[in-house]
Design a protein around this motif. Structure first.
Motif, PDB file in Angstrom:
ATOM      1  N   PHE A  97      -6.785  17.916 -12.036  1.00 54.40           N
ATOM      2  CA  PHE A  97      -7.146  16.960 -13.081  1.00 54.40           C
ATOM      3  C   PHE A  97      -7.876  17.650 -14.233  1.00 54.40           C
ATOM      4  O   PHE A  97      -7.565  17.427 -15.407  1.00 54.40           O
ATOM      5  N   THR A 134      -2.082  13.377  -9.269  1.00 49.56           N
ATOM      6  CA  THR A 134      -2.777  14.324  -8.387  1.00 49.56           C
ATOM      7  C   THR A 134      -4.056  13.696  -7.872  1.00 49.56           C
ATOM      8  O   THR A 134      -4.678  12.873  -8.551  1.00 49.56           O
ATOM      9  N   ASP A 135      -4.420  14.077  -6.656  1.00 50.30           N
ATOM     10  CA  ASP A 135      -5.711  13.647  -6.127  1.00 50.30           C
ATOM     11  C   ASP A 135      -6.712  14.794  -6.114  1.00 50.30           C
ATOM     12  O   ASP A 135      -7.772  14.694  -5.519  1.00 50.30           O
ATOM     13  N   ALA A 161      -3.536   9.236 -13.613  1.00 51.73           N
ATOM     14  CA  ALA A 161      -4.023  10.536 -13.140  1.00 51.73           C
ATOM     15  C   ALA A 161      -4.064  10.586 -11.623  1.00 51.73           C
ATOM     16  O   ALA A 161      -3.696  11.593 -11.005  1.00 51.73           O
ATOM     17  N   PRO A 180      -9.371  17.149  -8.040  1.00 57.01           N
ATOM     18  CA  PRO A 180     -10.199  17.282  -9.243  1.00 57.01           C
ATOM     19  C   PRO A 180      -9.892  18.568 -10.016  1.00 57.01           C
ATOM     20  O   PRO A 180      -9.998  18.592 -11.249  1.00 57.01           O
ATOM     21  N   TYR A 205     -12.876  10.841  -9.958  1.00 53.78           N
ATOM     22  CA  TYR A 205     -12.651  12.088  -9.222  1.00 53.78           C
ATOM     23  C   TYR A 205     -13.955  12.705  -8.715  1.00 53.78           C
ATOM     24  O   TYR A 205     -13.948  13.801  -8.155  1.00 53.78           O
ATOM     25  N   THR A 232     -12.261   8.065 -15.884  1.00 57.26           N
ATOM     26  CA  THR A 232     -11.318   8.719 -14.974  1.00 57.26           C
ATOM     27  C   THR A 232     -11.986   9.875 -14.250  1.00 57.26           C
ATOM     28  O   THR A 232     -11.807  10.061 -13.040  1.00 57.26           O
ATOM     29  N   VAL A 273      -6.817  17.988 -18.129  1.00 60.14           N
ATOM     30  CA  VAL A 273      -7.745  17.531 -19.172  1.00 60.14           C
ATOM     31  C   VAL A 273      -8.007  18.639 -20.181  1.00 60.14           C
ATOM     32  O   VAL A 273      -8.036  18.398 -21.400  1.00 60.14           O
TER      33      VAL A 273
END
Length: 432
Positions: A324, A318-319, A314, A321, A359, A355, A328
């Motif tokens: 992410f 991408t960094d 993950a 949130p 983030y 995970t 999800v």
């Protein structure tokens, strides 16, 4: 051999979900360096933790309240509170489902109870059976969002976060979902009812009927009759949030309270208790078997460092949130379509929670995101337990239900987006 295809094969062959996960571990035991002799102890240690005792106790309390007929009194109270609204019986379905969710903690149980009471009345008042079943199935989601919630108990137990905080955090999203369903129903009132008006109530019977009398005395009697049922959520949630007792202790008190009220009111005889206890025990056993078997698979995933691999993947993708959480949401919606809610919660919680923490996403907020997402699977085929229960209870073909489900699904997705990207909805209690 890849894990995914093996799991899909087991499920296609009709192997129960929990057993499928256990078989998967056995197939790969040597590759994962897992000693078969420890598998029974993993299962036993998982299902004997103290917080999980709340599940059979809450189920028993809900069964007693439902079989005791107290749900009819709750419905009558909702009727009094919103009786002046247009097409108000649909709003009663939503509010009564929230009350029922606060008693049982189960979405499917809420759908069954509401369909056999309010759903029947809605059809008699002129609502189409397909629309009634769609509203019934959708409002059943409140059985998970309004605490106490069995999936949240499972998540808190398996991931290690406070169940009390999870119960508090689900109240905000639950209220938003109630408002969303009521807005959809109000918008569709003229379409589902001729002129937007319900037919008069059927001839009186011995059961409580909606309060059409505007005087205070009949309304007061309705509230008095419903007081024992109304006090149960107050007793449970008030005791938990005040710190008087834990969620597990609250479940025991709820079961004892429901038993005493049911026996005192003579709504259920002593001879009926055996059937009620057996029904609650079978429901709890089914859930605990899934918990025990999926725990073996989760342990294997931890040993193989799958959560860490997911986190690393993950982070490389991408960094952000925001991105992410979007990914999800999509993953969990798909998982919810193909897995039973409790099993999906037990599987995805331990895999994704670490995970999310990397983030910087609050663990309580992420818990509500995960459980709500998976819960939407109750409305999305092929599993979609709420749809099948609502169709059967309201005696309508599933295709008629699906034709009326669209706007409720849209409302659920909008609320899901709000829950995901407005953390204050879940973490509201920290501002007081």
């Amino acid at each position: 051999m890849i894990i995914g295809p093996a799991l899909i094969l087991f499920l296609l062959l009709g192997v129960p979900v929990g057993v499928a996960f256990t078989l998967l571990v056995m197939v790969y035991a040597e590759q994962w360096n897992i000693d078969w002799s420890v598998l029974p102890s993993i299962t036993y240690d998982t299902i004997t933790v103290f917080p999980l005792l709340a599940i059979p106790l809450f189920l028993l309390g809900g069964q007693l309240m439902s079989q005791g007929g107290l749900i009819r009194h709750l419905t009558a109270v909702c009727d009094v509170l919103i009786g002046r609204l247009q097409a108000h019986l649909g709003h009663v379905m939503v509010l009564a489902s929230a009350f029922m969710g606060a008693i049982t903690g189960s979405s499917v149980a809420t759908v069954a109870a509401m369909g056999s009471t309010v759903g029947k009345e809605m059809i008699e008042r002129g609502y189409s059976p397909g629309y009634t079943a769609a509203l019934n199935a959708s409002a059943g989601l409140l059985g998970v969002l309004i605490p106490p919630s069995i999936p949240l108990i499972l998540y808190g137990s398996i991931v290690g976060v406070s169940i009390t905080e999870l119960f508090l955090s689900s109240l905000g999203p639950g209220m938003v979902m109630i408002v969303a369903f009521m807005i959809v129903h109000a918008s569709l009132a003229r379409r589902v009812l001729p002129g937007g008006k319900e037919k008069p109530a059927a001839a009186p019977s011995s059961e409580p009927k909606p309060a059409t009398d505007t005087t205070a005395a009949p309304r007061a009697r309705i509230f008095v009759r419903a007081l024992p049922a109304l006090m149960l959520p107050v007793l449970v949630l008030g005791g938990i949030y005040s710190g008087i007792f834990t969620p597990t202790e609250a479940a025991a008190i709820a079961a004892l309270y429901a038993l005493l009220i049911t026996l005192i009111s003579r709504a259920v005889g002593v001879r009926d208790l055996e059937k009620i206890f057996l029904s609650a025990a079978l429901s709890a056993a089914a859930i605990l078997v899934i918990i025990g078997f999926t725990s073996i698979f989760n342990r294997a995933m931890v040993l193989e460092q799958v959560p860490q691999s997911i986190a690393m993947w993950a982070v490389t993708v991408t960094d952000s949130p925001i991105v992410f959480l979007l990914v999800v949401n999509v993953i969990l919606l798909i998982v919810g379509m193909f897995m039973e809610t409790n099993a999906a919660t037990l599987l995805m919680g331990p895999l994704l929670a670490p995970t999310a923490a990397k983030y910087g996403i609050d663990p309580i907020h992420f818990a509500i995101i995960l459980v709500t997402n998976i819960e939407l699977g109750l409305l999305t085929p092929p599993l979609a337990a709420n749809l099948y229960v609502a169709a059967r209870t309201n005696k309508v073909p599933i295709i008629d239900l699906l034709r009326n489900l669209g706007w409720f699904l849209v409302a659920c997705l909008i609320v899901m987006a709000l829950i995901t990207y407005v953390p204050q909805l879940s973490l509201w209690y920290r501002f007081f």
